[in-house]
Design a protein around this motif. Structure first.
Motif, PDB file in Angstrom:
ATOM      1  N   ILE B  48     -36.204 -21.027   4.693  1.00 35.50           N
ATOM      2  CA  ILE B  48     -35.298 -19.962   4.256  1.00 35.50           C
ATOM      3  C   ILE B  48     -33.912 -20.565   4.114  1.00 35.50           C
ATOM      4  N   THR B  49     -33.264 -20.270   3.003  1.00 34.36           N
ATOM      5  CA  THR B  49     -31.912 -20.777   2.784  1.00 34.36           C
ATOM      6  C   THR B  49     -30.930 -19.755   3.328  1.00 34.36           C
ATOM      7  N   VAL B  50     -30.532 -19.968   4.563  1.00 33.91           N
ATOM      8  CA  VAL B  50     -29.642 -18.998   5.208  1.00 33.91           C
ATOM      9  C   VAL B  50     -28.216 -19.181   4.686  1.00 33.91           C
ATOM     10  N   PRO B  51     -27.405 -18.133   4.748  1.00 33.91           N
ATOM     11  CA  PRO B  51     -26.052 -18.234   4.179  1.00 33.91           C
ATOM     12  C   PRO B  51     -25.102 -19.063   5.050  1.00 33.91           C
ATOM     13  N   PRO B  52     -24.000 -19.530   4.460  1.00 28.82           N
ATOM     14  CA  PRO B  52     -23.054 -20.332   5.239  1.00 28.82           C
ATOM     15  C   PRO B  52     -22.120 -19.460   6.075  1.00 28.82           C
ATOM     16  N   ALA B  53     -21.725 -19.973   7.235  1.00 29.80           N
ATOM     17  CA  ALA B  53     -20.761 -19.257   8.084  1.00 29.80           C
ATOM     18  C   ALA B  53     -20.007 -20.269   8.933  1.00 29.80           C
ATOM     19  N   ARG B  54     -18.694 -20.124   8.954  1.00 36.55           N
ATOM     20  CA  ARG B  54     -17.876 -21.097   9.687  1.00 36.55           C
ATOM     21  C   ARG B  54     -17.936 -20.917  11.192  1.00 36.55           C
ATOM     22  N   THR B  55     -18.167 -19.672  11.644  1.00 39.29           N
ATOM     23  CA  THR B  55     -18.151 -19.433  13.087  1.00 39.29           C
ATOM     24  C   THR B  55     -19.524 -19.663  13.720  1.00 39.29           C
ATOM     25  N   ALA B  56     -20.403 -20.320  12.992  1.00 37.22           N
ATOM     26  CA  ALA B  56     -21.754 -20.550  13.496  1.00 37.22           C
ATOM     27  C   ALA B  56     -21.726 -21.367  14.773  1.00 37.22           C
ATOM     28  N   ALA B  64     -30.605 -17.683  30.275  1.00 32.70           N
ATOM     29  CA  ALA B  64     -31.430 -17.208  31.397  1.00 32.70           C
ATOM     30  C   ALA B  64     -31.632 -15.697  31.342  1.00 32.70           C
ATOM     31  N   GLY B  65     -32.862 -15.287  31.485  1.00 31.66           N
ATOM     32  CA  GLY B  65     -33.188 -13.868  31.550  1.00 31.66           C
ATOM     33  C   GLY B  65     -33.343 -13.198  30.194  1.00 31.66           C
ATOM     34  N   TRP B  66     -33.140 -13.939  29.126  1.00 34.30           N
ATOM     35  CA  TRP B  66     -33.209 -13.337  27.788  1.00 34.30           C
ATOM     36  C   TRP B  66     -34.361 -13.939  26.997  1.00 34.30           C
ATOM     37  N   ARG B  67     -35.024 -13.079  26.267  1.00 39.16           N
ATOM     38  CA  ARG B  67     -36.071 -13.531  25.335  1.00 39.16           C
ATOM     39  C   ARG B  67     -35.494 -13.577  23.932  1.00 39.16           C
ATOM     40  N   ARG B  68     -36.087 -14.384  23.102  1.00 37.55           N
ATOM     41  CA  ARG B  68     -35.678 -14.427  21.693  1.00 37.55           C
ATOM     42  C   ARG B  68     -36.857 -14.034  20.825  1.00 37.55           C
ATOM     43  N   GLU B  69     -36.592 -13.219  19.848  1.00 36.61           N
ATOM     44  CA  GLU B  69     -37.610 -12.866  18.858  1.00 36.61           C
ATOM     45  C   GLU B  69     -37.016 -13.173  17.484  1.00 36.61           C
ATOM     46  N   ILE B  70     -37.839 -13.689  16.612  1.00 31.82           N
ATOM     47  CA  ILE B  70     -37.331 -14.108  15.303  1.00 31.82           C
ATOM     48  C   ILE B  70     -37.923 -13.236  14.201  1.00 31.82           C
ATOM     49  N   ILE B  71     -37.033 -12.684  13.389  1.00 33.10           N
ATOM     50  CA  ILE B  71     -37.480 -11.931  12.209  1.00 33.10           C
ATOM     51  C   ILE B  71     -37.037 -12.713  10.966  1.00 33.10           C
ATOM     52  N   ASN B  72     -37.982 -13.083  10.136  1.00 33.40           N
ATOM     53  CA  ASN B  72     -37.654 -13.768   8.878  1.00 33.40           C
ATOM     54  C   ASN B  72     -37.582 -12.756   7.746  1.00 33.40           C
ATOM     55  N   VAL B  73     -36.566 -12.863   6.942  1.00 35.14           N
ATOM     56  CA  VAL B  73     -36.482 -12.032   5.727  1.00 35.14           C
ATOM     57  C   VAL B  73     -36.339 -12.997   4.564  1.00 35.14           C
ATOM     58  N   SER B  74     -37.424 -13.186   3.841  1.00 31.25           N
ATOM     59  CA  SER B  74     -37.364 -14.161   2.746  1.00 31.25           C
ATOM     60  C   SER B  74     -37.334 -13.433   1.410  1.00 31.25           C
ATOM     61  N   VAL B 136     -32.552 -10.666  19.120  1.00 35.36           N
ATOM     62  CA  VAL B 136     -33.336 -10.741  17.887  1.00 35.36           C
ATOM     63  C   VAL B 136     -32.600 -11.636  16.907  1.00 35.36           C
ATOM     64  N   GLU B 137     -33.293 -12.670  16.484  1.00 33.46           N
ATOM     65  CA  GLU B 137     -32.694 -13.608  15.537  1.00 33.46           C
ATOM     66  C   GLU B 137     -33.157 -13.215  14.142  1.00 33.46           C
ATOM     67  N   VAL B 138     -32.230 -12.851  13.301  1.00 33.24           N
ATOM     68  CA  VAL B 138     -32.574 -12.452  11.933  1.00 33.24           C
ATOM     69  C   VAL B 138     -32.314 -13.643  11.014  1.00 33.24           C
ATOM     70  N   ARG B 139     -33.392 -14.250  10.546  1.00 24.29           N
ATOM     71  CA  ARG B 139     -33.285 -15.388   9.615  1.00 24.29           C
ATOM     72  C   ARG B 139     -33.449 -14.831   8.209  1.00 24.29           C
ATOM     73  N   ALA B 140     -32.354 -14.382   7.643  1.00 28.87           N
ATOM     74  CA  ALA B 140     -32.435 -13.756   6.319  1.00 28.87           C
ATOM     75  C   ALA B 140     -31.947 -14.728   5.252  1.00 28.87           C
ATOM     76  N   ASP B 141     -32.690 -14.793   4.184  1.00 30.06           N
ATOM     77  CA  ASP B 141     -32.307 -15.632   3.046  1.00 30.06           C
ATOM     78  C   ASP B 141     -30.983 -15.124   2.481  1.00 30.06           C
ATOM     79  N   GLY B 142     -30.081 -16.053   2.201  1.00 29.92           N
ATOM     80  CA  GLY B 142     -28.783 -15.662   1.650  1.00 29.92           C
ATOM     81  C   GLY B 142     -28.902 -14.892   0.346  1.00 29.92           C
ATOM     82  N   ASP B 143     -30.004 -15.100  -0.363  1.00 32.77           N
ATOM     83  CA  ASP B 143     -30.202 -14.403  -1.632  1.00 32.77           C
ATOM     84  C   ASP B 143     -31.087 -13.167  -1.511  1.00 32.77           C
TER      85      ASP B 143
END
Lengths: 234, 191
Positions: B48-56, B64-74, B136-143
């Motif tokens: 997925i071509t994620v968009p650019p961000a300077r504050t990344a 600790a104590g947190w789970r991560r879940e990934i949602i892809n939006v292509s 929740v990690e949202v991996r959304a395509d920049g387009d």
């Protein structure tokens, strides 16, 4: 007997390396096929609201907001037209709604003058041009946000920032606005918010949200209405 | 004597290829791939071509104590020439149909299960809602269309009645996920 033993494994003092090479080749093929070379993923954090639709005590009715509006760029995408005229212009921009992607957009804070962003530049292959375009957007939004500062107030008491992006544009335009606001909050303010990674820390930061969808029926008329609202947003 | 023996040794070596340089090279290659490569996990394997961000900032996998879940939006072209999208979480792929809500309903059903299993904490904004310790990690395509990411956020906050796609009347009885990471890249990153 002596000849047979030598033929099985050791030939004149030499180790039979073929089985080992077979194994190593298999391992090599496995790693070549399964590994992926990618840059370490990075992220920008966000805290979504939990009070959508909330009413009653505890919620101020006159919350002041700084609105960032993002919509397609065109000489007719300015105030003063009717929704049907925006819809007609949109049809033209998308080549008769054929799925043509709109690449040139306006970004505006409140009722200030907009800047035009070239979306084609916001791709990896553009390199320095992309960096410069991102910098230009950050500069614009930073300068504009300074004008809406509530002096002396902590960051989480500053006016909420709401990003209103036309729903048919690419996600990258809304994200670049979000990034610019976070950048402004972190670097351009005296008591800038410093993020250490704990999601709950964002409660101490200024609220920056994406406006919920205005429409869910994406026909021509509704899209015109959506554009009308965003373009006339104060 | 030595001049007479030398050609004989060379002749003997022709029968046995010297495999040591080959093994050296193969070992070096193996080490390179083992050390520099990363095994791809299913959620992040999608290109997925994620968009650019300077504050990344780098994604903190071990908070600790947190789970991560990934949602892809292509963003994938729909058959009619318009831009389509596919939402995926874990191994479940949900193609978005024009005007359809099935993908959002399936996403919400998965999120409900994650919410029920997750550890919770009280919403610091005093909304009486229990929030899950899940980022929740949202991996959304920049387009990808903005409207798709917009709706995914609405589904995450559980602020929609998905049967009617209208805001819920009882927002405090939902199962919201509010801690999001939008996957981005730094503008100067080459990869």
């Amino acid at each position: 007997m002596a000849h047979g033993a030598a033929g099985d494994g050791v030939d004149a003092g030499r180790l039979d390396l073929v089985p080992m090479i077979d194994c190593i080749m298999l391992l090599l093929i496995f790693f070549v096929m399964t590994t992926k070379f990618s840059t370490e993923e990075k992220a920008i954090s966000s805290l979504l609201p939990t009070d959508k639709g909330q009413s009653g005590p505890g919620k101020a009715k006159d919350i002041k907001m700084v609105n960032i509006c993002i919509y397609p760029a065109s000489p007719r995408m300015v105030k003063g037209y009717q929704p049907s005229e925006y819809a007609a212009e949109l049809k033209k921009l998308t080549n008769n709604n054929s799925g043509l992607v709109i690449e040139d957009v306006y970004m505006r804070v409140g009722q200030r003058e907009p800047i035009q962003i070239n979306g084609k530049v916001l791709t990896k292959k553009e390199g320095e041009r992309m960096v410069a375009e991102v910098e230009r957007v950050h500069q614009y939004l930073g300068d504009e946000l300074k004008k809406f500062e509530n002096a002396g107030e902590p960051r989480n008491k500053q006016n909420d920032v709401v990003i209103h992006c036309y729903s048919g544009l690419s996600w990258k335009y809304a994200l670049i606005a979000y990034d610019a606001v976070r950048n402004y909050e972190g670097q351009n303010t005296a008591d800038g918010f410093k993020w250490t990674g704990d999601p709950r820390e964002l409660d101490q930061a200024r609220s920056v949200n994406f406006a919920p969808p205005r429409i869910r029926n994406y026909d021509k008329n509704e899209l015109g209405n959506e554009l009308y609202e965003i373009i006339h947003m104060k | 004597m030595s001049t007479r023996h030398h050609p004989l040794r060379l002749g003997q070596q022709d029968d046995h290829l010297d495999l040591v340089p080959l093994i050296d090279c193969v070992f070096l290659l193996l080490l390179f791939f083992m050390i520099c490569g990363r095994l791809s996990t299913s959620e992040r394997s999608e290109q997925i071509t994620v968009p650019p961000a300077r504050t990344a900032t780098a994604v903190d996998q071990g908070l600790a104590g947190w789970r991560r879940e990934i949602i892809n939006v292509s963003a994938r072209p729909a058959g009619d020439g318009t831009r389509g999208a596919v939402i995926s979480i874990g191994a479940t792929e949900m193609p978005l149909q024009a005007g359809g809500t099935e993908a959002y309903q399936r996403l919400r059903a998965i999120l409900d299960r994650i919410y029920d299993q997750a550890e919770k904490y009280d919403d610091p904004r005093a909304t009486l809602v229990k929030l899950p310790r899940v980022i929740v990690e949202v991996r959304a395509d920049g387009d990808a269309d903005y409207r798709t990411v917009q709706e995914v956020q609405q589904v995450l906050t559980d602020s929609l009645d998905l049967a009617t796609m209208r805001p819920r009347k009882d927002p405090h009885h939902g199962r919201p996920f509010v801690n999001l990471d939008f996957t981005v890249r730094r503008p100067a990153d080459k990869g």
